[in-house]
Write a protein that holds these residues in place. Sequence first.
Motif, PDB file in Angstrom:
ATOM      1  N   ARG A  52       0.865  -1.189   0.000  1.00 21.61           N
ATOM      2  CA  ARG A  52       0.000   0.000   0.000  1.00 21.61           C
ATOM      3  C   ARG A  52       0.897   1.234   0.000  1.00 21.61           C
ATOM      4  NH1 ARG A  52      -2.705   3.874   2.985  1.00 21.61           N
ATOM      5  NH2 ARG A  52      -4.979   3.957   2.760  1.00 21.61           N
ATOM      6  N   SER A  57      -0.798   7.072  -4.483  1.00 17.73           N
ATOM      7  CA  SER A  57      -2.074   6.752  -5.125  1.00 17.73           C
ATOM      8  C   SER A  57      -2.687   7.973  -5.803  1.00 17.73           C
ATOM      9  CB  SER A  57      -3.064   6.220  -4.084  1.00 17.73           C
ATOM     10  OG  SER A  57      -2.513   5.173  -3.317  1.00 17.73           O
ATOM     11  N   ASN A 185      -7.475  -0.849  -2.917  1.00 11.07           N
ATOM     12  CA  ASN A 185      -8.182  -1.594  -1.858  1.00 11.07           C
ATOM     13  C   ASN A 185      -8.609  -2.993  -2.297  1.00 11.07           C
ATOM     14  OD1 ASN A 185      -7.807   0.437  -0.036  1.00 11.07           O
ATOM     15  ND2 ASN A 185      -9.971   0.787   0.381  1.00 11.07           N
ATOM     16  N   ASP A 211      -3.158  -4.952   5.867  1.00 19.58           N
ATOM     17  CA  ASP A 211      -2.891  -6.108   5.014  1.00 19.58           C
ATOM     18  C   ASP A 211      -2.273  -7.280   5.767  1.00 19.58           C
ATOM     19  OD1 ASP A 211      -3.993  -4.726   2.921  1.00 19.58           O
ATOM     20  OD2 ASP A 211      -2.085  -4.040   2.123  1.00 19.58           O
ATOM     21  N   GLY A 249      -5.026   4.154  -1.255  1.00  9.48           N
ATOM     22  CA  GLY A 249      -5.264   2.717  -1.182  1.00  9.48           C
ATOM     23  C   GLY A 249      -4.672   1.867  -2.282  1.00  9.48           C
ATOM     24  N   ARG A 251      -2.488  -0.633  -4.106  1.00 10.49           N
ATOM     25  CA  ARG A 251      -1.513  -1.698  -3.844  1.00 10.49           C
ATOM     26  C   ARG A 251      -0.763  -1.955  -5.139  1.00 10.49           C
ATOM     27  NH1 ARG A 251      -5.357  -0.828   0.131  1.00 10.49           N
ATOM     28  NH2 ARG A 251      -4.925  -2.118   1.960  1.00 10.49           N
TER      29      ARG A 251
END
Length: 362
Positions: A52, A57, A185, A211, A249, A251
């Motif tokens: 993350r 992001s 997410n 996570d 969020g 990944r």
Amino acid sequence: MTVGNSVAFAQTKLPEPAKVRVDFSTKAVTARKAEGEAGVVGRTVGAEDPVRVASISKLVTAIAVMRLVDEERINLDRDISAYLGFAVRNPAFPDRPVTLRHLLSHTSGIRDSIDYLLPLDGSLQDTLSNPDVWHSGYKPGDYFSYANLNSPVIAATIEAVTRERFDRIVAKKVLQPLRIDGCFNWGAGCSPGRRAQAVTLLRSNGDLARDAAIGGADPCPVLPASNGNCDLARYKIGRNGSSFSPQGGLRISAQDLAKIGQLLLNGGRPLLSEKAFAEMTKMQWRYNGINGDADNGYYQAYGLGVHIHTDSRGSTWIGHVGEAYALRAGLWVNPETRKGFAQYVTMVPAETPIGHCLETCP
């Protein structure tokens, strides 16, 4: 026991913090370095493991917006109320529209004075109607104040225009075309089993942040509804914007972050037009001493979802920083040298001074 919305797990000793860096040029990865453990004792971290990446992001969210600008489906300077179907106004300045340009450059007047994480059944309209959300002394466009809440508004606007869920449209417009195995997410974009490969984020004392490694999945990858329900079918397009964490969020692996960096080095190609890329990376705001909250010099200049920073040697870099859940990260490119890097460190103590993960990374 739960921590946040993740299952906690016990380890007899603390793992070594993960330290990962990938260097790249316009066409190739030039170096990879990964050391430490992926949040679990005995599991060596790799440059291909998803993590993350916090506020990096925002850069990927901005690229998705600029793709829609290129398609003439979104106008950066149009009142977002026209897209969302409800009025978005700073109550102190009811005649001043809020635009995507304002949101992407953190000059909207929105601030993180309330929780910007909405539950699955949360209403963005209700959130924005709270006067505490807004700076009462500054009109939209006049003052920089970095705020995570801008991102759910951007995401809801994207959804309202495309009629697709945020994670799905970003996967379609950005991640999949670049062959990136990533997602917001744990939504659309990640391959089957990708979640089980994630770097578990721990605090410096070993407490679980995000996570969890046990079971291969979180009980709920988003903030559950007010009644505890986690049925994503209840998610309302264009009315929430927060559930897939557009502000932090994503990944993605350091190796795949390099592909985003290469896009920046290549003038937005292959996804963006020259015009859209130039607009995204242009300084929309630069600190002049009174026109924003520079956070003691942390923010010097900002584009549209793009952090712009000059290092101690006078070189200018573009990209974005990430800091959350004891992770520090940076994705940076130097347009002059045509080189860049992505790096992150986990289990960073809370008292560690804030930095850009540019010249140093804790």
